[in-house]
Design an enzyme around this catalytic site. Sequence first.
Site, PDB file in Angstrom:
ATOM      1  N   ARG A  40      24.913  -8.897   9.250  1.00 26.61           N
ATOM      2  CA  ARG A  40      25.048  -9.986   8.277  1.00 26.61           C
ATOM      3  C   ARG A  40      26.378 -10.710   8.396  1.00 26.61           C
ATOM      4  O   ARG A  40      26.453 -11.910   8.129  1.00 26.61           O
ATOM      5  CB  ARG A  40      24.862  -9.429   6.864  1.00 26.61           C
ATOM      6  CG  ARG A  40      23.415  -9.086   6.615  1.00 26.61           C
ATOM      7  CD  ARG A  40      23.181  -8.572   5.241  1.00 26.61           C
ATOM      8  NE  ARG A  40      21.750  -8.607   4.951  1.00 26.61           N
ATOM      9  CZ  ARG A  40      21.164  -7.937   3.989  1.00 26.61           C
ATOM     10  NH1 ARG A  40      21.883  -7.162   3.200  1.00 26.61           N
ATOM     11  NH2 ARG A  40      19.878  -8.043   3.789  1.00 26.61           N
ATOM     12  N   LYS A 200       2.693  -1.497   0.435  1.00 24.21           N
ATOM     13  CA  LYS A 200       1.881  -1.747  -0.751  1.00 24.21           C
ATOM     14  C   LYS A 200       1.238  -3.108  -0.716  1.00 24.21           C
ATOM     15  O   LYS A 200       1.874  -4.098  -0.372  1.00 24.21           O
ATOM     16  CB  LYS A 200       2.764  -1.678  -1.993  1.00 24.21           C
ATOM     17  CG  LYS A 200       3.204  -0.283  -2.333  1.00 24.21           C
ATOM     18  CD  LYS A 200       3.959  -0.325  -3.632  1.00 24.21           C
ATOM     19  CE  LYS A 200       4.313   1.077  -4.085  1.00 24.21           C
ATOM     20  NZ  LYS A 200       5.157   1.026  -5.278  1.00 24.21           N
ATOM     21  N   GLY A 353      12.579  -7.041   4.978  1.00 27.98           N
ATOM     22  CA  GLY A 353      13.660  -6.132   5.350  1.00 27.98           C
ATOM     23  C   GLY A 353      13.245  -5.101   6.385  1.00 27.98           C
ATOM     24  O   GLY A 353      13.883  -4.946   7.434  1.00 27.98           O
ATOM     25  N   GLY A 374      13.888  -9.884   0.691  1.00 28.27           N
ATOM     26  CA  GLY A 374      13.139 -10.348  -0.482  1.00 28.27           C
ATOM     27  C   GLY A 374      13.025 -11.861  -0.560  1.00 28.27           C
ATOM     28  O   GLY A 374      11.988 -12.389  -0.969  1.00 28.27           O
TER      29      GLY A 374
HETATM   30  P1  ADP Z   1       9.035  -5.322   4.465  1.00 23.92           P
HETATM   31  O1  ADP Z   1      10.314  -4.696   3.976  1.00 23.92           O
HETATM   32  O2  ADP Z   1       9.149  -5.815   5.870  1.00 23.92           O
HETATM   33  O3  ADP Z   1       8.511  -6.363   3.513  1.00 23.92           O
HETATM   34  P2  ADP Z   1       7.421  -3.216   3.331  1.00 23.92           P
HETATM   35  O4  ADP Z   1       8.606  -2.773   2.526  1.00 23.92           O
HETATM   36  O5  ADP Z   1       6.312  -3.855   2.612  1.00 23.92           O
HETATM   37  O6  ADP Z   1       7.918  -4.163   4.531  1.00 23.92           O
HETATM   38  O7  ADP Z   1       6.779  -1.983   4.089  1.00 23.92           O
HETATM   39  C1  ADP Z   1       7.524  -1.101   4.890  1.00 23.92           C
HETATM   40  C2  ADP Z   1       7.106   0.309   4.659  1.00 23.92           C
HETATM   41  O8  ADP Z   1       5.707   0.483   4.791  1.00 23.92           O
HETATM   42  C3  ADP Z   1       7.730   1.238   5.669  1.00 23.92           C
HETATM   43  O9  ADP Z   1       8.601   2.121   5.004  1.00 23.92           O
HETATM   44  C4  ADP Z   1       6.539   1.973   6.286  1.00 23.92           C
HETATM   45  O10 ADP Z   1       6.776   3.347   6.498  1.00 23.92           O
HETATM   46  C5  ADP Z   1       5.479   1.776   5.235  1.00 23.92           C
HETATM   47  N1  ADP Z   1       4.128   1.948   5.803  1.00 23.92           N
HETATM   48  C6  ADP Z   1       3.521   1.198   6.730  1.00 23.92           C
HETATM   49  N2  ADP Z   1       2.305   1.697   7.031  1.00 23.92           N
HETATM   50  C7  ADP Z   1       2.152   2.805   6.276  1.00 23.92           C
HETATM   51  C8  ADP Z   1       1.113   3.776   6.137  1.00 23.92           C
HETATM   52  N3  ADP Z   1      -0.027   3.701   6.855  1.00 23.92           N
HETATM   53  N4  ADP Z   1       1.306   4.777   5.268  1.00 23.92           N
HETATM   54  C9  ADP Z   1       2.435   4.867   4.549  1.00 23.92           C
HETATM   55  N5  ADP Z   1       3.448   3.987   4.623  1.00 23.92           N
HETATM   56  C10 ADP Z   1       3.314   2.972   5.478  1.00 23.92           C
HETATM   57 MG    MG Z   2      10.679  -3.224   2.449  1.00 21.11          MG
END
Ligand code: ADP
Ligand code: MG
Length: 394
Positions: A40, A200, A353, A374
């Site tokens: 950053r 999620k 992230g 975010g």
């Molecule tokens: P971002 O930060 O890029 O928006 P998210 O926070 O929504 O992404 O998702 C990231 C998390 O999702 C990671 O910690 C990863 O381990 C989890 N994840 C992805 N696929 C699965 C799965 N099949 N089961 C459990 N956790 C998962």
């Molecule tokens: Mg995340």
Amino acid sequence: MTRKRSLRDLPPEALDGKRALVRVDFNVPLQDGRVTDDTRIRAAAPTIQYLREKGARVVLLSHLGRPAGGPDPKLSLRQVVRDVERVLATTVEFIPDPVAGVAATKRLPRGGVALLENTRFWPGEEQNDPALAQTFAALGDFYVDDAFGSAHRAHASTEGLAHTLKPAVAGFLMERELRFLGEALERPRRPFVAVLGGAKISGKIDVIEALLPKVDEILVGGAMANTFFLALGFGVGGSLVERDKVDLAKGLLARAGKKLILPRGAVVAPSLERVAERRQVLSDKVPLDCAVFDIDETTRLDYRARLLRAKTVVWNGPMGVFEHPPFDAGTRAVALAMVEATRRGATTVVGGGDSAAAVAGLTSKLTHVSTGGGASLEFLEGKPLPGVAALEDA
Ligand code: ADP
Ligand code: MG
């Protein structure tokens, strides 16, 4: 979205000798008082160095972590000074207090740099207190916002300052984020494919809703896919899933029609630790005593083919539990397909992230990896970012 006035638009006389108050995102990870990742800081360097070259005196503002209602030495930006000095190759004066610090900003030489203490040490920051914005504003002669990652919050050092101190313009990093995310969403070259995954579905519903009318396809992965599987009547074993979102998933499936592409199969295992027992199954054959941890090989090839046809790709959310190899293979495969799509001329953008962490090392081979976390998600949801909206239009 209308284009925002950029630092590039300010004439030389507006910069030379003037105090540039620059909101950066130095919310860096720390361990025992040391910066463990300076991404950053490096991301803000082009804006800072440009200002210095033009003879401006640069005063930097940032938050760091979430101090609970007051100063916390563990979250002092003093710990970051040395790394900022290294990245900029110059000395940086630390300003512990914005009121007492005004004199120090006026003493800065042309091209000099100062860094204010963590903006969240003052309670008015997160309340967007106009009085605190005034206090901050006295530290500069004009305002540059280069903290895209903080733009989704209306705080005194972002939205408040942009209203208080003029000119209020976008720094180069901010400009880049708005350009690539904005162009992908507003003027996508087609086919336009989104890849959505992560933990999620609940945090991403608004993203799916906002993208559906714009994209040609959404490729789903990660635990998010499990909720769709449940909606289709498949068992998901012990997988991470949101049972209370099944109706919502049904609604999305109905509305999305052929646009929503689900994984054909999964890599499952009894637990993250029992890696040796992992195997690939079809999506409707997940054993009761297993959980889905990644997309399978067939899905990787399918998604790869779709990505190679795309002219615009937006990706948010890993395809599996990428922090635990070998369950990073699906995420890795999608990342490499994006690299190849980029090489063939597609515009490829990554937001989020964890997604940004998953493509670390490939950044230069993709069109744009958002530093926003975010903020990039809210941008994909089509929400106006208050910190951006408050900047002047070009
Ligand atoms: P971002 O930060 O890029 O928006 P998210 O926070 O929504 O992404 O998702 C990231 C998390 O999702 C990671 O910690 C990863 O381990 C989890 N994840 C992805 N696929 C699965 C799965 N099949 N089961 C459990 N956790 C998962
Ligand atoms: Mg995340």
